[in-house]
Design a protein around this motif. Structure first.
Motif, mmCIF file in Angstrom:
data_model
loop_
_atom_site.group_PDB
_atom_site.id
_atom_site.type_symbol
_atom_site.label_atom_id
_atom_site.label_comp_id
_atom_site.label_asym_id
_atom_site.label_seq_id
_atom_site.Cartn_x
_atom_site.Cartn_y
_atom_site.Cartn_z
ATOM 1 N N CYS A 102 45.211 41.664 27.264
ATOM 2 C CA CYS A 102 44.888 40.724 28.340
ATOM 3 C C CYS A 102 46.158 40.472 29.142
ATOM 4 O O CYS A 102 46.188 40.641 30.348
ATOM 5 C CB CYS A 102 44.365 39.419 27.743
ATOM 6 N N ARG A 126 45.710 48.543 31.251
ATOM 7 C CA ARG A 126 45.624 47.224 31.857
ATOM 8 C C ARG A 126 46.610 46.265 31.162
ATOM 9 O O ARG A 126 47.079 46.521 30.049
ATOM 10 C CB ARG A 126 44.210 46.646 31.761
ATOM 11 N N LYS A 131 48.581 35.499 35.098
ATOM 12 C CA LYS A 131 47.341 35.139 34.400
ATOM 13 C C LYS A 131 46.690 33.896 34.997
ATOM 14 O O LYS A 131 47.319 32.843 35.075
ATOM 15 C CB LYS A 131 47.623 34.874 32.912
ATOM 16 N N HIS A 272 35.666 40.318 28.621
ATOM 17 C CA HIS A 272 35.403 39.010 29.226
ATOM 18 C C HIS A 272 33.908 38.731 29.269
ATOM 19 O O HIS A 272 33.488 37.582 29.254
ATOM 20 C CB HIS A 272 36.021 38.926 30.629
ATOM 21 N N GLU A 298 39.943 44.966 26.484
ATOM 22 C CA GLU A 298 41.182 44.345 26.003
ATOM 23 C C GLU A 298 41.488 44.780 24.559
ATOM 24 O O GLU A 298 40.631 44.699 23.679
ATOM 25 C CB GLU A 298 41.085 42.820 26.133
#
Ligand code: PEP
Ligand code: MN
Length: 343
Positions: A102, A126, A131, A272, A298
């Motif tokens: 993340c 990623r 954030k 998510h 993630e």
């Protein structure tokens, strides 16, 4: 207005149409396609008289567009768009897997995840350096230092970097260090940011807003394209509903709905979308089965120590299992499609 050129239209025929559009004070958006080039027109407050174009050499048709979508629409480009991201593509004949943590936390954490992602065969990495956190006291990301770590991942592992920008300064930095600018769910309707990324020449991963309708989602993409950046990848990442068993509700029906209307690729984000480690793999498989062009996942070398979104992070082993499974599903679908095409 949409001007469809004949298949044998020359470069100068196309240029002439573009010039007339510009002279009228509007903006031409030229989309070359497999069979023909189409030129979309934006910036016109009302209908344009098609006689400006109808009899020009190379012009097949000048069509009034009554729908609110112009550039995302299949009318402009009937075939799917294949978007180049770094040295790879999204939307072509390969399942695009974007994986990584993340948030960028440490060099060790990022490199350990990157090693597993590169080993799996995935082409995209990623990791967020900026954030968007609900609480101002939560970890906000490492900023430019985090982007430098991601750039090092590209150098060492050859992975293409997808990372979020939350504001204009962030966009400038992601342009410098990354390969694809992620616009997060919370910024899907930040119209000034959409216009700003529309002026860059980096591909944009546009995540669906927390409660965005299909129209709102597609019009957000239209904002980016209207500025001249046609490299947009859509991402379903779950929407808020009354359910409490998952962080969000993955709306997989949006995938065929998007594909019916637009030439843009769409990927899904089961991390998510569910917020729960054990749900990520089944929903990733479902996303591929429903026809998504890719997944964003993630992964963390030690999810229990993650500074952000640990509950949904896969371990490196879980990720590698997922990679094999989703590609097996993708191959079956590709074979099916080929069999239908040959029949
Ligand atoms: C993310 O990708 O880490 C993220 C914050 O995603 P979203 O905008 O979909 O919540
Ligand atoms: Mn996250």
């Amino acid at each position: 207005m949409l001007i469809v050129m004949k298949s044998d239209a020359t470069e100068s025929d196309i240029r002439r149409v573009e010039e007339i559009i510009e002279k009228l004070g509007y903006r031409p958006h030229t989309m070359p396609g497999a069979a023909r080039t189409a030129i979309g027109v934006t910036g016109n407050p009302g209908a344009i008289d098609p006689t400006h174009f109808e009899n020009l050499p190379g012009v097949a048709d000048a069509i009034r567009v009554t729908k609110q979508y112009k550039l995302i629409s299949k009318d402009l480009r009937p075939e799917k768009s294949v978007i180049k991201v770094g040295n790879a593509t999204i939307g072509g004949n390969e399942l695009a897997i974007i994986a990584g943590p993340c948030a960028v936390e440490t060099v060790e954490q990022v490199f350990s995840a990157a090693e597993a992602v590169a080993k799996s065969g995935a082409k995209f990495f990623r990791g967020g350096a900026f954030k968007p956190r609900t609480s101002p006291y939560a970890f906000q990301g490492k900023g430019e230092d985090g982007l430098k770590i991601l750039a090092e991942v590209r150098n060492q592992f050859g992975l293409n970097i997808v990372t979020e920008a939350m504001d204009e300064r962030g966009v400038d930095l992601v342009e410098k260090y990354g390969d694809c600018i992620q616009i997060g769910a919370r910024n899907m309707q930040n119209f000034s940011l959409l216009k700003y990324v529309g002026q860059t020449r980096k591909p944009v991963l546009l995540k669906r807003g927390l409660s965005a309708t299909l129209d709102e989602f597609l019009l957000a993409a239209e904002y980016i394209m209207a500025e001249g950046n046609y490299d947009v990848i859509l991402c379903e990442r779950g929407i808020r509903t009354f359910g409490t068993h998952a962080r969000n509700t993955m709306d997989l029906s949006v995938v065929p709905a998007v594909q019916k209307l637009t030439h843009l690729p769409i990927i899904v984000d089961p991390s998510h979308g569910t917020g729960r480690n054990y749900m990520v793999n089944p929903l990733a498989r479902a996303g591929v089965a429903v026809g998504a062009d890719g997944l964003i996942i993630e992964v963390h070398p030690c999810p229990e120590e993650a500074l952000c979104d640990g509950a949904q992070a896969l371990t490196l082993e879980q990720y590698s299992e997922l990679y094999t499974q989703v590609n097996a599903i993708y191959e079956i679908l590709a074979k099916e499609e080929m069999a239908i095409a040959l029949a």
